[in-house]
Design a protein around this motif. Structure first.
Motif, mmCIF file in Angstrom:
data_model
loop_
_atom_site.group_PDB
_atom_site.id
_atom_site.type_symbol
_atom_site.label_atom_id
_atom_site.label_comp_id
_atom_site.label_asym_id
_atom_site.label_seq_id
_atom_site.Cartn_x
_atom_site.Cartn_y
_atom_site.Cartn_z
ATOM 1 N N GLY A 60 48.733 26.843 31.044
ATOM 2 C CA GLY A 60 49.574 26.417 32.156
ATOM 3 C C GLY A 60 49.215 25.075 32.755
ATOM 4 N N VAL A 61 48.386 24.286 32.075
ATOM 5 C CA VAL A 61 47.951 22.979 32.584
ATOM 6 C C VAL A 61 48.192 21.917 31.513
ATOM 7 C CG1 VAL A 61 46.019 21.636 33.474
ATOM 8 C CG2 VAL A 61 46.196 24.059 34.026
ATOM 9 N N CYS A 62 48.774 20.792 31.912
ATOM 10 C CA CYS A 62 48.965 19.671 30.992
ATOM 11 C C CYS A 62 47.632 18.952 30.795
ATOM 12 C CB CYS A 62 50.006 18.695 31.548
ATOM 13 S SG CYS A 62 51.687 19.339 31.588
ATOM 14 N N VAL A 63 47.201 18.873 29.546
ATOM 15 C CA VAL A 63 45.913 18.255 29.237
ATOM 16 C C VAL A 63 46.073 17.265 28.087
ATOM 17 C CG1 VAL A 63 44.546 20.201 30.068
ATOM 18 C CG2 VAL A 63 45.305 20.150 27.685
ATOM 19 N N ARG A 64 45.042 16.473 27.901
ATOM 20 C CA ARG A 64 44.987 15.499 26.808
ATOM 21 C C ARG A 64 43.630 15.630 26.129
ATOM 22 N NH1 ARG A 64 46.342 11.356 29.523
ATOM 23 N NH2 ARG A 64 44.252 10.984 30.370
ATOM 24 N N TRP A 65 43.662 15.883 24.803
ATOM 25 C CA TRP A 65 42.406 15.912 24.048
ATOM 26 C C TRP A 65 42.113 14.510 23.560
ATOM 27 C CZ3 TRP A 65 40.296 14.680 19.373
ATOM 28 C CH2 TRP A 65 39.052 15.257 19.084
ATOM 29 N N LYS A 66 40.869 14.082 23.735
ATOM 30 C CA LYS A 66 40.466 12.749 23.311
ATOM 31 C C LYS A 66 39.101 12.847 22.670
ATOM 32 C CE LYS A 66 38.857 9.780 26.239
ATOM 33 N NZ LYS A 66 38.708 8.827 27.373
ATOM 34 N N GLY A 67 38.971 12.274 21.470
ATOM 35 C CA GLY A 67 37.681 12.300 20.803
ATOM 36 C C GLY A 67 37.764 11.698 19.420
ATOM 37 N N TYR A 68 36.730 11.936 18.627
ATOM 38 C CA TYR A 68 36.698 11.391 17.264
ATOM 39 C C TYR A 68 36.046 12.406 16.341
ATOM 40 C CZ TYR A 68 31.717 10.456 17.993
ATOM 41 O OH TYR A 68 30.376 10.598 18.246
ATOM 42 N N LEU A 69 36.341 12.273 15.058
ATOM 43 C CA LEU A 69 35.710 13.090 14.032
ATOM 44 C C LEU A 69 35.191 12.180 12.931
ATOM 45 C CD1 LEU A 69 37.893 15.183 15.341
ATOM 46 C CD2 LEU A 69 37.376 16.528 13.302
ATOM 47 N N GLY B 59 53.431 5.683 8.246
ATOM 48 C CA GLY B 59 52.024 5.482 8.596
ATOM 49 C C GLY B 59 51.535 6.516 9.579
ATOM 50 N N TYR B 60 50.427 6.170 10.255
ATOM 51 C CA TYR B 60 49.825 7.100 11.199
ATOM 52 C C TYR B 60 50.377 6.880 12.609
ATOM 53 C CZ TYR B 60 46.409 8.204 7.575
ATOM 54 O OH TYR B 60 45.812 8.609 6.414
ATOM 55 N N SER B 61 50.270 7.917 13.432
ATOM 56 C CA SER B 61 50.675 7.826 14.826
ATOM 57 C C SER B 61 49.760 6.861 15.576
ATOM 58 C CB SER B 61 50.622 9.216 15.469
ATOM 59 O OG SER B 61 50.716 9.130 16.865
ATOM 60 N N ALA B 62 50.287 6.331 16.684
ATOM 61 C CA ALA B 62 49.470 5.462 17.524
ATOM 62 C C ALA B 62 48.313 6.230 18.150
ATOM 63 C CB ALA B 62 50.332 4.829 18.606
ATOM 64 N N ASP B 63 48.414 7.574 18.172
ATOM 65 C CA ASP B 63 47.344 8.403 18.715
ATOM 66 C C ASP B 63 46.255 8.701 17.692
ATOM 67 O OD1 ASP B 63 48.551 8.552 21.217
ATOM 68 O OD2 ASP B 63 49.749 10.300 20.651
ATOM 69 N N VAL B 64 46.391 8.176 16.476
ATOM 70 C CA VAL B 64 45.396 8.369 15.426
ATOM 71 C C VAL B 64 44.918 6.996 14.970
ATOM 72 C CG1 VAL B 64 44.930 9.333 13.145
ATOM 73 C CG2 VAL B 64 46.511 10.510 14.694
ATOM 74 N N ASP B 65 43.646 6.710 15.185
ATOM 75 C CA ASP B 65 43.109 5.377 14.912
ATOM 76 C C ASP B 65 41.939 5.474 13.935
ATOM 77 O OD1 ASP B 65 42.264 2.785 14.890
ATOM 78 O OD2 ASP B 65 42.095 2.573 17.070
ATOM 79 N N PHE B 66 42.159 4.990 12.715
ATOM 80 C CA PHE B 66 41.103 4.965 11.704
ATOM 81 C C PHE B 66 40.315 3.651 11.727
ATOM 82 C CE2 PHE B 66 43.706 8.346 9.999
ATOM 83 C CZ PHE B 66 42.794 9.198 9.399
ATOM 84 N N ASN B 67 40.761 2.688 12.515
ATOM 85 C CA ASN B 67 40.168 1.351 12.482
ATOM 86 C C ASN B 67 39.187 1.081 13.622
ATOM 87 O OD1 ASN B 67 41.798 0.682 10.216
ATOM 88 N ND2 ASN B 67 43.523 0.251 11.599
ATOM 89 N N LYS B 68 39.140 1.945 14.605
ATOM 90 C CA LYS B 68 38.289 1.683 15.755
ATOM 91 C C LYS B 68 36.817 1.681 15.378
ATOM 92 C CE LYS B 68 37.719 3.040 20.586
ATOM 93 N NZ LYS B 68 38.213 3.964 21.652
ATOM 94 N N GLU B 69 36.399 2.630 14.561
ATOM 95 C CA GLU B 69 35.021 2.703 14.084
ATOM 96 C C GLU B 69 35.028 3.047 12.607
ATOM 97 O OE1 GLU B 69 31.751 4.480 16.563
ATOM 98 O OE2 GLU B 69 33.465 5.306 17.653
ATOM 99 N N PRO B 70 34.211 2.392 11.813
ATOM 100 C CA PRO B 70 34.147 2.728 10.380
ATOM 101 C C PRO B 70 33.661 4.160 10.173
ATOM 102 C CG PRO B 70 33.096 0.606 10.822
ATOM 103 C CD PRO B 70 33.354 1.250 12.154
ATOM 104 N N GLY B 71 34.334 4.857 9.283
ATOM 105 C CA GLY B 71 33.926 6.214 8.941
ATOM 106 C C GLY B 71 34.328 7.264 9.952
ATOM 107 N N LYS B 72 35.107 6.887 10.960
ATOM 108 C CA LYS B 72 35.530 7.844 11.982
ATOM 109 C C LYS B 72 37.023 7.677 12.257
ATOM 110 C CE LYS B 72 31.057 7.823 14.375
ATOM 111 N NZ LYS B 72 30.352 7.551 15.658
#
Length: 212
Positions: A138-147, A114-127
């Motif tokens: 040189g910096v630890c970052v986290r990308w967060k968003g939706y498509l 299945g999908y990773s816990a970091d990939v959520d198709f169920n939070k919003e329909p169509g996204k």
């Protein structure tokens, strides 16, 4: 003697000359060449300070920053949608921040079957909502968003990943401590050679002047 007759010549070699005086320039023992290997650090010493002060990070940290899927741009729209969802299932995808033109390859650990816990198709329909952890400049970052699954664009931002930064800081300090220990060991090995190099000229002149 006839014309064009070859005459043998004597080519006696001179004997090797040996000076009774000691050589002024005896070859000195050369110190071993340095072999200090330092692993290039993955992060900068002050990650949070750079994240908060760097202009690029400050722009990418805005949640209004628009993003777009950039994979398979030469393929038809429907095929690109399928490729995008397939990549999410495989644990990676490519996006770009539209306003700054910054391209990123996001990765996340795929879950078996299945999908990773970091990939959520169920939070919003169509996204699809995505999170991805990585090191940027040189910096630890986290990308967060939706498509949007239809348009393949959306909204996202970068956040400072404090947990990952703490782990990388510990690795950096360990590497620096190892390098300093190797440097001290190397300097200790070089010290006898430096002493001999300074003493050698005095030893030579003492042969000619016993008052030295």
């Amino acid at each position: 003697m006839m014309m064009n007759e070859t005459v043998p010549l004597s080519t006696t070699m001179l004997p090797h000359y040996e000076s009774p005086l000691p050589a002024l320039y005896e070859p000195q023992a050369q110190p071993p060449k340095p072999r200090l290997m330092f692993k290039m650090p993955r992060v900068v010493p002050d990650q949070k300070g750079k994240f908060e002060s760097d202009e690029l990070f400050r722009r990418l940290a805005r949640e209004t920053e628009q993003v777009r899927y950039t994979g398979y741009r030469d393929r038809p729209s429907e095929e690109r949608r399928q490729k995008f969802q397939s990549q999410c299932r495989d644990g990676y995808t490519e996006i770009a921040f539209i306003n700054t033109g910054t391209n990123l390859q996001l990765s996340f650990t795929p879950a078996p079957g299945g999908y990773s816990a970091d990939v959520d198709f169920n939070k919003e329909p169509g996204k699809v909502h995505i999170k991805s952890h990585f090191i940027m400049n040189g910096v630890c970052v986290r990308w967060k968003g939706y498509l949007d699954l239809e348009r393949l664009d959306g909204v996202g931002c970068l956040e400072y990943d404090e947990d990952s930064a703490r782990i990388e800081d510990a690795i950096l300090r360990e590497e620096l401590d190892k390098y300093k220990a190797k440097l001290r060991e190397f300097e200790d090995k070089q010290r006898p050679f430096k002493v001999n190099m300074h003493q050698a000229p005095n030893e030579v002149f003492r042969m000619f002047d016993p008052m030295i």
